[in-house]
Write a protein that holds these residues in place. Structure first.
Motif, PDB file in Angstrom:
ATOM      1  N   PHE A  26     -10.620   3.866  26.669  1.00 29.09           N
ATOM      2  CA  PHE A  26     -10.386   2.994  27.801  1.00 29.09           C
ATOM      3  C   PHE A  26      -9.130   2.159  27.584  1.00 29.09           C
ATOM      4  O   PHE A  26      -8.662   1.973  26.466  1.00 29.09           O
ATOM      5  CB  PHE A  26     -11.588   2.088  28.055  1.00 29.09           C
ATOM      6  N   GLN A  27      -8.649   1.660  28.673  1.00 38.78           N
ATOM      7  CA  GLN A  27      -7.426   0.856  28.621  1.00 38.78           C
ATOM      8  C   GLN A  27      -7.396  -0.013  29.864  1.00 38.78           C
ATOM      9  O   GLN A  27      -7.667   0.468  30.969  1.00 38.78           O
ATOM     10  CB  GLN A  27      -6.228   1.807  28.639  1.00 38.78           C
ATOM     11  N   ARG A  28      -7.141  -1.285  29.666  1.00 41.26           N
ATOM     12  CA  ARG A  28      -7.036  -2.170  30.821  1.00 41.26           C
ATOM     13  C   ARG A  28      -5.555  -2.337  31.164  1.00 41.26           C
ATOM     14  O   ARG A  28      -4.745  -2.565  30.285  1.00 41.26           O
ATOM     15  CB  ARG A  28      -7.654  -3.524  30.506  1.00 41.26           C
ATOM     16  N   VAL A  29      -5.238  -2.163  32.401  1.00 42.70           N
ATOM     17  CA  VAL A  29      -3.829  -2.288  32.796  1.00 42.70           C
ATOM     18  C   VAL A  29      -3.727  -3.194  34.014  1.00 42.70           C
ATOM     19  O   VAL A  29      -4.709  -3.399  34.721  1.00 42.70           O
ATOM     20  CB  VAL A  29      -3.208  -0.920  33.145  1.00 42.70           C
ATOM     21  N   ASN A  30      -2.524  -3.725  34.233  1.00 45.11           N
ATOM     22  CA  ASN A  30      -2.338  -4.467  35.470  1.00 45.11           C
ATOM     23  C   ASN A  30      -2.008  -3.488  36.588  1.00 45.11           C
ATOM     24  O   ASN A  30      -1.668  -2.333  36.344  1.00 45.11           O
ATOM     25  CB  ASN A  30      -1.276  -5.553  35.314  1.00 45.11           C
ATOM     26  N   LEU A  31      -2.111  -3.906  37.791  1.00 43.77           N
ATOM     27  CA  LEU A  31      -1.972  -2.963  38.898  1.00 43.77           C
ATOM     28  C   LEU A  31      -0.618  -2.254  38.935  1.00 43.77           C
ATOM     29  O   LEU A  31      -0.579  -1.051  39.099  1.00 43.77           O
ATOM     30  CB  LEU A  31      -2.265  -3.662  40.225  1.00 43.77           C
ATOM     31  N   PRO A  32       0.506  -2.946  38.770  1.00 46.92           N
ATOM     32  CA  PRO A  32       1.772  -2.223  38.862  1.00 46.92           C
ATOM     33  C   PRO A  32       1.856  -1.059  37.886  1.00 46.92           C
ATOM     34  O   PRO A  32       2.352   0.003  38.210  1.00 46.92           O
ATOM     35  CB  PRO A  32       2.810  -3.296  38.540  1.00 46.92           C
ATOM     36  N   SER A  72      -7.168  -6.008  39.108  1.00 48.62           N
ATOM     37  CA  SER A  72      -7.314  -5.544  37.736  1.00 48.62           C
ATOM     38  C   SER A  72      -7.852  -4.121  37.768  1.00 48.62           C
ATOM     39  O   SER A  72      -8.635  -3.766  38.646  1.00 48.62           O
ATOM     40  CB  SER A  72      -8.286  -6.461  36.990  1.00 48.62           C
ATOM     41  N   LEU A  73      -7.400  -3.344  36.817  1.00 45.62           N
ATOM     42  CA  LEU A  73      -7.798  -1.935  36.798  1.00 45.62           C
ATOM     43  C   LEU A  73      -8.098  -1.504  35.380  1.00 45.62           C
ATOM     44  O   LEU A  73      -7.326  -1.771  34.462  1.00 45.62           O
ATOM     45  CB  LEU A  73      -6.641  -1.095  37.372  1.00 45.62           C
ATOM     46  N   LEU A  74      -9.239  -0.882  35.200  1.00 46.39           N
ATOM     47  CA  LEU A  74      -9.624  -0.355  33.890  1.00 46.39           C
ATOM     48  C   LEU A  74      -9.634   1.164  33.981  1.00 46.39           C
ATOM     49  O   LEU A  74     -10.250   1.733  34.877  1.00 46.39           O
ATOM     50  CB  LEU A  74     -11.013  -0.871  33.519  1.00 46.39           C
ATOM     51  N   LEU A  75      -8.925   1.804  33.071  1.00 47.64           N
ATOM     52  CA  LEU A  75      -8.896   3.268  33.035  1.00 47.64           C
ATOM     53  C   LEU A  75      -9.841   3.751  31.951  1.00 47.64           C
ATOM     54  O   LEU A  75      -9.749   3.323  30.804  1.00 47.64           O
ATOM     55  CB  LEU A  75      -7.496   3.775  32.689  1.00 47.64           C
ATOM     56  N   SER A 103     -14.884   2.252  41.792  1.00 47.00           N
ATOM     57  CA  SER A 103     -14.255   3.200  40.883  1.00 47.00           C
ATOM     58  C   SER A 103     -14.037   4.540  41.548  1.00 47.00           C
ATOM     59  O   SER A 103     -14.825   4.979  42.387  1.00 47.00           O
ATOM     60  CB  SER A 103     -15.080   3.345  39.603  1.00 47.00           C
ATOM     61  N   VAL A 104     -12.935   5.180  41.152  1.00 50.00           N
ATOM     62  CA  VAL A 104     -12.588   6.517  41.635  1.00 50.00           C
ATOM     63  C   VAL A 104     -12.648   7.461  40.444  1.00 50.00           C
ATOM     64  O   VAL A 104     -12.141   7.149  39.369  1.00 50.00           O
ATOM     65  CB  VAL A 104     -11.169   6.536  42.234  1.00 50.00           C
ATOM     66  N   SER A 105     -13.305   8.598  40.643  1.00 50.54           N
ATOM     67  CA  SER A 105     -13.469   9.572  39.554  1.00 50.54           C
ATOM     68  C   SER A 105     -12.569  10.778  39.776  1.00 50.54           C
ATOM     69  O   SER A 105     -12.390  11.234  40.906  1.00 50.54           O
ATOM     70  CB  SER A 105     -14.924  10.043  39.482  1.00 50.54           C
ATOM     71  N   PHE A 106     -12.051  11.306  38.677  1.00 52.24           N
ATOM     72  CA  PHE A 106     -11.216  12.514  38.716  1.00 52.24           C
ATOM     73  C   PHE A 106     -11.696  13.480  37.635  1.00 52.24           C
ATOM     74  O   PHE A 106     -12.149  13.056  36.575  1.00 52.24           O
ATOM     75  CB  PHE A 106      -9.747  12.172  38.436  1.00 52.24           C
ATOM     76  N   GLY A 107     -11.548  14.756  37.924  1.00 51.61           N
ATOM     77  CA  GLY A 107     -11.862  15.767  36.907  1.00 51.61           C
ATOM     78  C   GLY A 107     -13.327  16.141  36.924  1.00 51.61           C
ATOM     79  O   GLY A 107     -13.970  16.171  37.977  1.00 51.61           O
ATOM     80  N   CYS A 108     -13.835  16.395  35.747  1.00 51.21           N
ATOM     81  CA  CYS A 108     -15.201  16.907  35.585  1.00 51.21           C
ATOM     82  C   CYS A 108     -16.238  15.950  36.170  1.00 51.21           C
ATOM     83  O   CYS A 108     -16.140  14.735  35.989  1.00 51.21           O
ATOM     84  CB  CYS A 108     -15.456  17.087  34.093  1.00 51.21           C
ATOM     85  N   LEU A 177     -11.166   5.405  37.205  1.00 53.02           N
ATOM     86  CA  LEU A 177     -10.412   4.162  37.386  1.00 53.02           C
ATOM     87  C   LEU A 177     -11.348   3.145  38.009  1.00 53.02           C
ATOM     88  O   LEU A 177     -11.894   3.397  39.085  1.00 53.02           O
ATOM     89  CB  LEU A 177      -9.220   4.374  38.315  1.00 53.02           C
ATOM     90  N   THR A 178     -11.540   2.013  37.366  1.00 52.53           N
ATOM     91  CA  THR A 178     -12.389   0.992  37.979  1.00 52.53           C
ATOM     92  C   THR A 178     -11.533  -0.205  38.374  1.00 52.53           C
ATOM     93  O   THR A 178     -10.818  -0.776  37.550  1.00 52.53           O
ATOM     94  CB  THR A 178     -13.562   0.542  37.085  1.00 52.53           C
ATOM     95  N   PHE A 179     -11.651  -0.541  39.642  1.00 50.54           N
ATOM     96  CA  PHE A 179     -10.913  -1.673  40.220  1.00 50.54           C
ATOM     97  C   PHE A 179     -11.805  -2.899  40.219  1.00 50.54           C
ATOM     98  O   PHE A 179     -12.974  -2.825  40.594  1.00 50.54           O
ATOM     99  CB  PHE A 179     -10.500  -1.356  41.656  1.00 50.54           C
ATOM    100  N   ARG A 180     -11.228  -3.982  39.813  1.00 55.00           N
ATOM    101  CA  ARG A 180     -11.987  -5.232  39.728  1.00 55.00           C
ATOM    102  C   ARG A 180     -11.133  -6.381  40.239  1.00 55.00           C
ATOM    103  O   ARG A 180      -9.917  -6.275  40.291  1.00 55.00           O
ATOM    104  CB  ARG A 180     -12.370  -5.514  38.257  1.00 55.00           C
ATOM    105  N   ARG A 181     -11.810  -7.472  40.529  1.00 53.70           N
ATOM    106  CA  ARG A 181     -11.078  -8.691  40.888  1.00 53.70           C
ATOM    107  C   ARG A 181     -11.396  -9.753  39.856  1.00 53.70           C
ATOM    108  O   ARG A 181     -12.545 -10.182  39.711  1.00 53.70           O
ATOM    109  CB  ARG A 181     -11.474  -9.172  42.280  1.00 53.70           C
ATOM    110  N   VAL A 182     -10.368 -10.143  39.128  1.00 49.87           N
ATOM    111  CA  VAL A 182     -10.530 -11.209  38.137  1.00 49.87           C
ATOM    112  C   VAL A 182     -10.270 -12.525  38.851  1.00 49.87           C
ATOM    113  O   VAL A 182      -9.218 -12.702  39.477  1.00 49.87           O
ATOM    114  CB  VAL A 182      -9.547 -11.011  36.964  1.00 49.87           C
ATOM    115  N   ILE A 183     -11.234 -13.450  38.776  1.00 50.85           N
ATOM    116  CA  ILE A 183     -11.073 -14.683  39.550  1.00 50.85           C
ATOM    117  C   ILE A 183     -10.689 -15.869  38.676  1.00 50.85           C
ATOM    118  O   ILE A 183     -10.485 -16.962  39.175  1.00 50.85           O
ATOM    119  CB  ILE A 183     -12.350 -15.024  40.348  1.00 50.85           C
ATOM    120  N   MET A 184     -10.657 -15.707  37.357  1.00 48.33           N
ATOM    121  CA  MET A 184     -10.255 -16.838  36.524  1.00 48.33           C
ATOM    122  C   MET A 184      -9.545 -16.351  35.270  1.00 48.33           C
ATOM    123  O   MET A 184      -9.571 -15.192  34.960  1.00 48.33           O
ATOM    124  CB  MET A 184     -11.466 -17.661  36.114  1.00 48.33           C
TER     125      MET A 184
END
Ligand SMILES: O=C(O)CCC(=O)C(=O)O
Ligand SMILES: [Fe+2]
Length: 184
Positions: A26-32, A72-75, A103-108, A177-184
């Motif tokens: 897993f890897q947490r990335v910013n949206l851009p 926020s997005l976690l891969l 979350s959006v799923s790809f592949g298997c 890919l899981t999309f989240r909203r970080v509020i703090m």
């Protein structure tokens, strides 16, 4: 999709909510940083579409889920069928009291299990059979296919645990890919 954009390192443990679950990559990335991942999705599914700029692709994701504001997005990368994520809730305080996690799923394809938290000293729930689309009182199972969009809202993280078990018949990797909203 650029290979370098995917998590390549096997993580020993992942802390999710108050629990340790193991291990997918897993890897947490910013949206851009994640924008080119959407490019892959749109290019593979909408061949004739003109290439739009990255902001428009993000707008489309939000259009699919009106009222959502992800920042926020976690891969997650499940390289083989042995990769899984154990029972947990994404209930970290940074997501607020009623997190929306999409979350959006790809592949298997895989199974996505949900079970109600044990509040009344009930015996632990057993792993449910694949009863896709059928809600039981305490547990349910969905099949997430290539392109599936899963949305958890409201009190889901407070009242339920979820997991993605190992895939015995996996014939390819799975990316989520899981999309989240970080509020703090
Ligand atoms: O891979 C999935 O579908 C779920 C991943 C998950 O539950 C998480 O990243 O918290
Ligand atoms: Fe989760």
């Amino acid at each position: 999709m650029a290979k370098g954009s995917l998590p390549q390192k096997q993580e020993k443990k992942k802390e999710v909510g108050s629990q340790l679950v193991s291990p997918q990559m897993f890897q947490r990335v910013n949206l851009p940083a994640a924008m080119h991942l959407f490019e892959w999705k749109y290019e593979s599914q909408i061949n004739n579409e003109k290439k739009n700029d990255n902001m428009e692709k993000f707008m489309r994701v939000h259009q699919a889920l009106p009222g959502s504001h992800f920042n926020s997005l976690l891969l997650n990368r499940y390289k083989t069928g042995n990769h899984y994520v154990g029972w947990h809730a994404d209930n970290e305080t940074l997501y607020g009291p009623t997190p929306e996690i999409s979350s959006v799923s790809f592949g298997c394809e895989c199974h996505f299990l949900l079970k109600k938290r044990n509040t009344n000293n009930e015996p632990p729930t057993k792993r449910p059979k694949n009863n896709e689309g059928t809600y039981c009182t305490h547990k349910c199972c969905f099949t997430l296919k290539h392109g599936s969009l899963l949305v958890m809202r409201g009190n889901t993280q407070r009242d339920w645990l979820h997991s993605v078990p190992k895939r015995a018949k996996a014939n390819s990797a799975r990316i989520n890919l899981t999309f989240r909203r970080v509020i703090m």
